[in-house]
Design an enzyme around this catalytic site. Structure first.
Site, PDB file in Angstrom:
ATOM      1  CB  VAL A   1      37.448  44.876  53.029  1.00 43.09           C
ATOM      2  CG1 VAL A   1      38.723  46.436  53.238  1.00 43.09           C
ATOM      3  CG2 VAL A   1      37.522  44.834  51.786  1.00 43.09           C
TER       4      VAL A   1
ATOM      5  CB  THR B   1      27.796  40.932  52.767  1.00 39.71           C
ATOM      6  OG1 THR B   1      27.620  42.444  53.711  1.00 39.71           O
ATOM      7  CG2 THR B   1      26.346  41.288  52.002  1.00 39.71           C
TER       8      THR B   1
ATOM      9  CE1 TYR C   1      28.707  50.129  47.815  1.00 40.12           C
ATOM     10  CE2 TYR C   1      29.593  50.888  45.533  1.00 40.12           C
ATOM     11  CZ  TYR C   1      29.691  50.098  47.220  1.00 40.12           C
ATOM     12  OH  TYR C   1      30.654  49.726  47.596  1.00 40.12           O
TER      13      TYR C   1
END
Length: 330
Positions: free
Chosen positions: A15, A38, A146
């Site tokens: 994103v 990542t 998370y």
């Protein structure tokens, strides 16, 4: 003010790189901060050398300084495979990262946006999920690093606003897909496309009846920018996602049809705390931001499948060259 200077943490991610593209097109000077845990250098390679783009390799769990007007905090592993690989590090990224961007925003007088997640709703007892729903999260489960990390980050954002007057925005992002996704990130869209293109079995968990609502990345980026530039009085949290709900099995069947793959469907045990239903109520985004998704699932999947196929044909890595968590700093 002159040229808007904008920091995007996690800017080399899926994103984040699309957001960097959009901001550069809008005339911003973009500072992309990433440690490539990542994210991938391939995602922003086309921007390197642009006069309004600057790449800084840095770990958000350590403090940093910059002179900026806007901060988008996107830095965090975002798929279960990635964030469960090193759950302690994931929590540190969410919490320390939030503290560091909030401190920077306080010093600079910048507006700072937190990329939160629909995972704050957990296994929802309300459907579709409104921002007023407080969630049903397992604080002790394997996804808590998370879920709770993002919930804590939201709390910090609101406290910095109340205590220090920092101008904050909070977006709750639902399932997003599109070009530049990693093929090993464990999300259903990337899993299914990768498996279908290589004619490997499509893996469904449970009976494949759990539902998701998939938002194409360009639509999400429009929503993030609209939130950042919204009235100072509008903080959020606000859901950003596509309210078109489909079962995971329907998604698999659609991808098989679009790729013309002979891959069979195989079933596996449902992972713990995997939400059975996930769909946003976006009435607040429509009302406050005049935002709604424009790209259909069929259109978005075609663009995403084409991207995966092209990268595979060119032998461009679909994964990060970053260190594994075991190699990274604790």
């Amino acid at each position: 003010m002159g040229v808007m200077r904008t920091l995007v943490t996690g800017g080399a991610g899926f994103v984040g790189s699309h957001l960097c593209d959009a901001l550069v097109r809008r005339g911003h000077h973009v500072l992309c901060l990433d440690n490539f845990l990542t994210g991938s250098p391939h995602n922003i390679a086309h921007l390197v050398g642009h006069p309004r783009f600057e790449l800084v390799e840095h770990d958000i769990t350590s403090p940093f300084e910059a002179d900026v007007h806007r901060i988008y905090n996107l830095a965090c592993p975002a798929s279960p495979v990635q964030y469960q690989r090193d759950p302690i590090r994931t929590t540190k990224i969410s919490v320390l990262g939030a503290l560091h961007v909030l401190g920077l925003a306080k010093r600079c007088g910048a507006v700072v946006l937190q990329a939160s997640t629909s995972e704050v709703y957990g296994e929802p007892e309300v459907h579709p999920q409104k921002e007023t729903y407080r969630g049903h999260v397992d604080a002790l489960g394997p996804r808590a690093c998370y879920d709770e990390g993002k919930r804590c980050a939201e709390s910090l954002f609101m406290d910095y606003q109340r205590r220090h007057g920092v101008r904050v925005k909070v977006a709750r992002i639902f399932n997003t897909y599109g070009p530049r996704m990693r093929n090993d990130d464990g999300r259903v869209v990337s899993n299914f496309i990768t498996q279908a293109l290589s004619n490997r079995p499509i893996t469904l968990y449970g009976e494949g009846l759990q539902t998701r609502a998939f938002c194409y990345v360009d639509d999400l980026v429009r929503g993030l920018i609209a939130l950042m530039e919204s009235a100072p009085s509008f903080v959020g949290p606000v859901n950003l996602g596509n309210p078109h709900e489909v079962t995971v099995r329907e998604l698999a069947e659609r991808i098989l049809r679009m790729t013309r793959s002979p891959s069979p469907i195989e079933y596996a045990a449902l992972p713990r705390d995997d939400p059975s239903r996930r769909c946003p109520d976006i009435s607040l985004a429509l009302r406050a931001l005049d935002w709604t998704p424009h790209i259909s699932l069929e259109q978005g999947l075609r663009k995403t499948i084409d991207d995966f196929a092209q990268r595979a044909a060119l032998a461009v890595p679909l994964w990060s060259s970053a260190k594994t968590p075991s190699e990274a700093e604790p």
